[in-house]
Structure formats: C-alpha cells, structure tokens
Motif scaffolding. Structure first.
Motif, short mmCIF file in Angstrom:
data_model
loop_
_atom_site.label_atom_id
_atom_site.label_comp_id
_atom_site.label_asym_id
_atom_site.label_seq_id
_atom_site.Cartn_x
_atom_site.Cartn_y
_atom_site.Cartn_z
N ASP A 176 0.83 -1.22 0.00
CA ASP A 176 0.00 0.00 0.00
C ASP A 176 0.86 1.26 0.00
N LYS A 177 1.97 1.22 0.75
CA LYS A 177 2.86 2.40 0.78
C LYS A 177 3.49 2.62 -0.59
N PHE A 178 3.92 1.56 -1.26
CA PHE A 178 4.46 1.72 -2.62
C PHE A 178 3.39 2.31 -3.53
N ARG A 179 2.16 1.82 -3.43
CA ARG A 179 1.07 2.34 -4.27
C ARG A 179 0.87 3.84 -4.05
N ARG A 180 0.87 4.25 -2.78
CA ARG A 180 0.68 5.68 -2.48
C ARG A 180 1.86 6.52 -2.98
N THR A 182 4.62 3.79 -13.77
CA THR A 182 4.52 5.25 -13.66
C THR A 182 4.62 5.88 -15.05
N ASP A 183 4.07 7.07 -15.18
CA ASP A 183 4.06 7.75 -16.48
C ASP A 183 5.46 8.00 -17.03
N ASP A 184 6.43 8.20 -16.14
CA ASP A 184 7.80 8.45 -16.58
C ASP A 184 8.58 7.16 -16.86
N LEU A 185 7.89 6.01 -16.77
CA LEU A 185 8.47 4.69 -17.02
C LEU A 185 9.65 4.37 -16.10
N LYS A 186 9.68 4.99 -14.92
CA LYS A 186 10.76 4.68 -13.98
C LYS A 186 10.43 3.49 -13.10
N TYR A 187 9.15 3.31 -12.76
CA TYR A 187 8.76 2.25 -11.84
C TYR A 187 7.55 1.47 -12.33
N SER A 188 7.60 0.19 -12.07
CA SER A 188 6.43 -0.68 -12.21
C SER A 188 6.23 -1.35 -10.86
N LEU A 189 4.99 -1.63 -10.53
CA LEU A 189 4.68 -2.24 -9.24
C LEU A 189 3.89 -3.51 -9.47
N ASP A 190 4.34 -4.59 -8.85
CA ASP A 190 3.64 -5.86 -8.93
C ASP A 190 3.69 -6.55 -7.59
N LYS A 191 2.91 -7.61 -7.47
CA LYS A 191 2.99 -8.47 -6.30
C LYS A 191 3.10 -9.90 -6.80
N VAL A 192 3.66 -10.75 -5.96
CA VAL A 192 3.85 -12.14 -6.33
C VAL A 192 3.38 -13.00 -5.16
N ALA A 193 2.94 -14.21 -5.45
CA ALA A 193 2.40 -15.09 -4.40
C ALA A 193 3.49 -15.50 -3.42
#
Length: 154
Positions: A93-97, A107-118
């Motif tokens: 949640d903190k990464f999302r915020r 992100t729009d600037d293509l610096k970060y992608s966020l995922d989760k894994v099992a």
C-alpha cells in the motif's frame, strides 16, 4: 525497429539460431526493453523458426515476461503467507501511495512498475521486496521511501 532488430540479432547470436533458444532470447529482450514488443516476438519467431503462437504462449506463461512496457525499476512485493503476516500488505500500500499507481501499472515516466507475487521462496526473510533482481529482506515501511530515492524518485 532497426536498432531493436540489431540488438535482437545479438541476442540470437549469443544462444544460437534454433527453437531451444527462445526463452533465453526473450529474457534478453525483456531485460533490454523492459517488455516484449509485438514486433520483437514476430521477429524472433521468424528467425528461430518458431510459430508466433508458441512465442506468445511462452511470453504470457512466465511472470518474468510482460507484453506491456515496464519501468526501469520493477518493484515486486511478496504476498506469501509469511510475508503477509509480517506486513506485506502495508508495504504494498505504501508503494502504491508513493508511486501513485496500482499493482500491475507503470509510472508515467516509465521509472517504476509495481507488482505483487504469491511467494518468492524466502519466507524466513519476509517481508521481501524484489527490486529488479535485488532482494530486500525484512522490509519495513520506513525503507520504502529510501528504496525509491535510490532509484531516482524524489
């Protein structure tokens, strides 16, 4: 696509011109471009003599591959049971915020992608966050900002 084609030819030359090289070539393309462009899949399929459907099946079967552009920094939060009970959801949640994106987004600037894994299989070190190929063990909320600053986030 000419520049990309030359780079893909380098990858193919590294592993050989045969169907068994498909996964390694796709891994290199993913590493170079942060996703698998459709044109790259078509080109690799033709060069290796592999049906496009097979390349597409491989590209969509493994989580390491993406058909959508990913950020330079790929943040993946482990949501396995051990990580979950140690606060992985709060960390996610903190990464999302902080990044102002949802899971699966970039992100729009293509610096970060966020995922989760099992589960990343390092339960004793949880909660775990994987940043590209670096594992961050015993992740805490106050480490999220520091990790993002290292990757260029203000």
């Amino acid at each position: 696509m000419e520049r990309e084609t030359a780079k893909i030819d380098e990858f193919i030359a590294r592993y050989g011109l045969h169907q068994g090289a498909l996964i390694q070539v796709l891994q290199d393309i993913q590493g170079e471009f942060h996703y698998l462009p459709r044109e790259a899949l078509e080109y690799v399929s033709e060069k290796l003599g592999t049906p496009l459907a097979v390349a597409y099946n491989v590209a969509t079967f493994y989580n390491v591959f993406s058909l959508q552009p990913k950020g330079q920094n790929h943040i993946c939060v482990c949501m396995g049971t051990a990580c979950h009970v140690r606060g992985a959801q709060s960390i996610l949640d903190k990464f999302r915020r902080e990044l102002k994106i949802e899971v699966g987004e970039t992100t729009d600037d293509l610096k970060y992608s966020l995922d989760k894994v099992a589960c990343v299989g390092a339960c004793a070190l949880g909660p775990i966050v994987v940043e590209n190929v670096t594992y961050h063990a015993h992740m805490k909320l106050d480490k999220v900002g520091k990790l993002l600053k290292r990757g260029g986030r203000k």
